[in-house]
Write an enzyme that holds these catalytic residues in place. Structure first.
Site, PDB file in Angstrom:
ATOM      1  CG  HIS A 176      -2.187   0.798   1.023  1.00  0.00           C
ATOM      2  ND1 HIS A 176      -2.204   2.173   1.060  1.00  0.00           N
ATOM      3  CD2 HIS A 176      -3.472   0.422   0.786  1.00  0.00           C
ATOM      4  CE1 HIS A 176      -3.436   2.612   0.874  1.00  0.00           C
ATOM      5  NE2 HIS A 176      -4.232   1.568   0.704  1.00  0.00           N
ATOM      6  CD  GLU A 307      -5.122   0.399  -2.390  1.00  0.00           C
ATOM      7  OE1 GLU A 307      -5.757  -0.439  -1.719  1.00  0.00           O
ATOM      8  OE2 GLU A 307      -5.446   1.596  -2.464  1.00  0.00           O
TER       9      GLU A 307
END
Length: 342
Positions: A176, A307
């Site tokens: 992330h 992501e």
């Protein structure tokens, strides 16, 4: 090409104890990795003039990382993205997960991997991170064993994640990091050939699956992020910008190009390759107030997260990609971040 591995002075925090830090470096890239959350605190690219330019968002202390909710630079799990109402069925049994984004579950909950301390082990071309997640954490069943590898190969950062469980459990992991390639992200060009996009409600829960070629958020024309966000769309207004999952039907576990991000202002291009069938693209819509370097705070839209993973709420959604890992199976996730000076 050799990779230089340098231990850095550890951090400490009363909640988690001593936190090792390691820097890995080759002739093109330099990463600073924290034991806390498997966080990539800095990712620096060597520019043509020889200087190093940091391309990710981060902050300066364990306390700052533990206090923020943006998961800056961390490994996210056991479930990246959302699970609606914090509930899903596994073999007929309903799990009740941590509803940390009430009423929904997000990014592993309050006991997510972004707040865990990994073991760091140098390897020839990078670093191995290991973690054990105990039965019951955030409501997830079974014990989970996780290995994450960060490797450098030329101007590529390679991320591999492997996980095993001793009870059936939803598993969907991602890395992330928020990228800022130089200049405002609204000027970045964003390209993807994903054939589908997941449209959600205002809380990020899937509502419909649409063809991107028929959707205003189609990335195939290579729009700027500003052009995307300037559209008068309810899908953008309700979440404050782009926060959508793009999907590919070719779920064959092969690493393929998924997206490209280019900053014309800096001349830096990021190309993401992954074996995951989905890619959540998030323009940092709620970054405002998040701790930054040098005691500062970030503003909204100051970085962009890419992501790779499954689509939001997959265990509750129709289709074959449910994300349930079972004993005897190995979860595998491979992503390559390619950085270029253009």
């Amino acid at each position: 090409m050799s990779v230089k591995i340098t231990p850095l002075s550890p951090w400490e925090h009363y909640r988690v104890g001593e936190l090792p830090r390691i820097q890995i470096e080759n002739d093109h890239l330099r990463l600073e990795v924290l034991a806390l959350g498997g966080i990539v605190r800095k990712l620096e690219l060597k520019r043509p003039d020889g200087r190093w330019q940091n391309l990710v968002l981060g902050c300066d202390s364990a306390g700052d990382y533990l206090s923020q909710k943006a998961c800056l630079g961390s490994v996210v799990g056991r479930w990246a993205n959302r699970i609606a109402n914090g509930r899903c069925l596994v073999d007929g049994y309903e799990l009740e997960l941590d509803a940390n984004l009430y009423p929904h579950h997000l990014h592993g909950g309050l006991a997510g991997f972004h707040h865990k301390v990994f073991s760091l082990t140098p390897i020839d071309d990078g670093i191995k991170l290991t973690l054990t997640s105990a039965h019951g954490e955030a409501g997830f069943p079974g014990n989970l064993q996780l290995e994450v590898f960060y490797r450098l190969k030329g101007s590529q950062w390679l991320v591999t994640m492997n996980a095993e469980v001793d009870r059936p459990c939803p598993v969907n992991l991602t890395q992330h990091s928020y990228f800022n390639l130089g200049g405002p992200i609204t000027g970045y060009q964003l390209y993807s050939n994903a054939p589908y996009i997941v449209m959600t409600d205002k809380e990020g829960i899937p509502v419909t699956l649409e063809e991107t070629s028929r959707n205003p958020l189609d990335l195939n024309p290579n729009p700027t992020i500003g052009e995307l966000m300037d559209q008068p769309l309810e899908a953008l207004r309700q979440v404050g910008g782009l926060d959508h999952c793009y999907l590919w039907p070719d779920d064959d576990a092969k690493v393929k190009p998924r997206a490209q991000l280019l900053s014309p202002a800096s001349g830096i291009k990021l190309t993401l390759h992954s074996d995951q069938p989905g890619l959540q693209l998030y323009t940092g819509n709620h970054l405002g107030g998040t701790p930054a370097y040098d005691g500062k705070c970030y503003k909204h839209h100051q970085g962009m997260a890419l992501e790779p993973g499954l689509w939001p709420d997959a265990p509750n959604q129709p289709g074959h990609t449910k994300g349930i890992l079972r004993p005897g199976e190995t979860y595998q996730h491979h992503t390559v971040y390619q950085f270029d000076n253009v």
